[in-house]
Design a protein around this motif. Structure first.
Motif, mmCIF file in Angstrom:
data_model
loop_
_atom_site.group_PDB
_atom_site.id
_atom_site.type_symbol
_atom_site.label_atom_id
_atom_site.label_comp_id
_atom_site.label_asym_id
_atom_site.label_seq_id
_atom_site.Cartn_x
_atom_site.Cartn_y
_atom_site.Cartn_z
ATOM 1 N N THR A 76 34.439 12.828 16.112
ATOM 2 C CA THR A 76 35.620 12.305 16.803
ATOM 3 C C THR A 76 35.771 12.887 18.199
ATOM 4 O O THR A 76 36.626 12.432 18.956
ATOM 5 N N GLY A 77 34.986 13.876 18.536
ATOM 6 C CA GLY A 77 35.051 14.455 19.874
ATOM 7 C C GLY A 77 33.920 15.422 20.105
ATOM 8 O O GLY A 77 33.408 16.027 19.158
ATOM 9 N N VAL A 78 33.517 15.545 21.366
ATOM 10 C CA VAL A 78 32.449 16.457 21.760
ATOM 11 C C VAL A 78 32.821 17.072 23.096
ATOM 12 O O VAL A 78 33.277 16.366 23.991
ATOM 13 N N ASP A 79 32.640 18.376 23.230
ATOM 14 C CA ASP A 79 32.771 19.068 24.507
ATOM 15 C C ASP A 79 31.552 19.953 24.679
ATOM 16 O O ASP A 79 31.115 20.607 23.728
ATOM 17 N N VAL A 80 31.015 19.971 25.879
ATOM 18 C CA VAL A 80 29.927 20.887 26.221
ATOM 19 C C VAL A 80 30.342 21.591 27.498
ATOM 20 O O VAL A 80 30.609 20.931 28.505
ATOM 21 N N ASP A 81 30.429 22.916 27.449
ATOM 22 C CA ASP A 81 30.846 23.713 28.597
ATOM 23 C C ASP A 81 29.877 24.860 28.787
ATOM 24 O O ASP A 81 29.354 25.406 27.817
ATOM 25 N N GLU A 86 26.701 31.565 28.609
ATOM 26 C CA GLU A 86 26.600 30.788 27.367
ATOM 27 C C GLU A 86 26.859 29.306 27.604
ATOM 28 O O GLU A 86 27.595 28.932 28.508
ATOM 29 N N VAL A 87 26.269 28.485 26.747
ATOM 30 C CA VAL A 87 26.669 27.091 26.649
ATOM 31 C C VAL A 87 27.467 26.987 25.353
ATOM 32 O O VAL A 87 27.061 27.527 24.321
ATOM 33 N N ARG A 88 28.640 26.376 25.443
ATOM 34 C CA ARG A 88 29.510 26.203 24.281
ATOM 35 C C ARG A 88 29.544 24.733 23.901
ATOM 36 O O ARG A 88 29.886 23.885 24.723
ATOM 37 N N VAL A 89 29.176 24.483 22.664
ATOM 38 C CA VAL A 89 29.145 23.119 22.144
ATOM 39 C C VAL A 89 30.240 23.007 21.098
ATOM 40 O O VAL A 89 30.258 23.775 20.130
#
Length: 147
Positions: A76-81, A86-89
């Motif tokens: 229902t949702g995805v964020d990649v920062d 670090e990469v936060r998924v």
């Protein structure tokens, strides 16, 4: 720096939604968002990413997305920062059930076909958080060092 952020529109089936502009929310789409976020950070700062660590982040992205599809009622949702080194998924799904690690063999000693995704996520990530969403479902965020 947020590379991708997406929330499924109301009434849209999970298999018809995805981060970005077209296609479905598949593991490949989330991997592409991870690659894009890391590449943007590298260009902006002139730093180099650890390719092996990036492979770990891509595997974590695949596992989180696959688990949401298989066990969470759909993505229902995805964020990649990218934050610091670090990469936060983050992947959201419809289920309130917490992920669990399953033994690789059943009670009769037979090998199970699945059950390895959550342990992979936990092993490759330096931080994993599971949070309930106010509208139901959950958000799992995994941070993987890549720089």
């Amino acid at each position: 720096m947020s590379a991708q952020q997406w929330t499924q529109p109301a009434g849209e089936p999970a298999d018809q939604a995805r981060p970005g502009r077209s296609g479905t929310c598949r593991p490949a789409d989330v991997r592409r968002a991870v690659r894009h976020a890391v590449a943007c950070r590298c260009r902006a700062t002139g730093t180099r990413c650890d390719e092996e660590a990036l492979s770990d982040a891509l595997l974590v992205a695949s596992e989180l997305t696959s688990n949401a599809i298989l066990h969470g009622g759909g993505v229902t949702g995805v964020d990649v920062d990218v934050v610091g080194h670090e990469v936060r998924v983050s992947v959201c799904d419809r289920s309130d059930r917490l992920p669990v690690a399953v033994a690789p063999v059943d009670e009769q000693g037979r090998r199970r076909a699945g059950g390895r995704g959550w342990p992979i996520v936990c092993r490759l990530s330096c931080d994993v958080r599971v949070a309930d969403l106010p509208t139901g479902g959950k958000r799992i965020t995994a941070a993987v060092p890549v720089f």
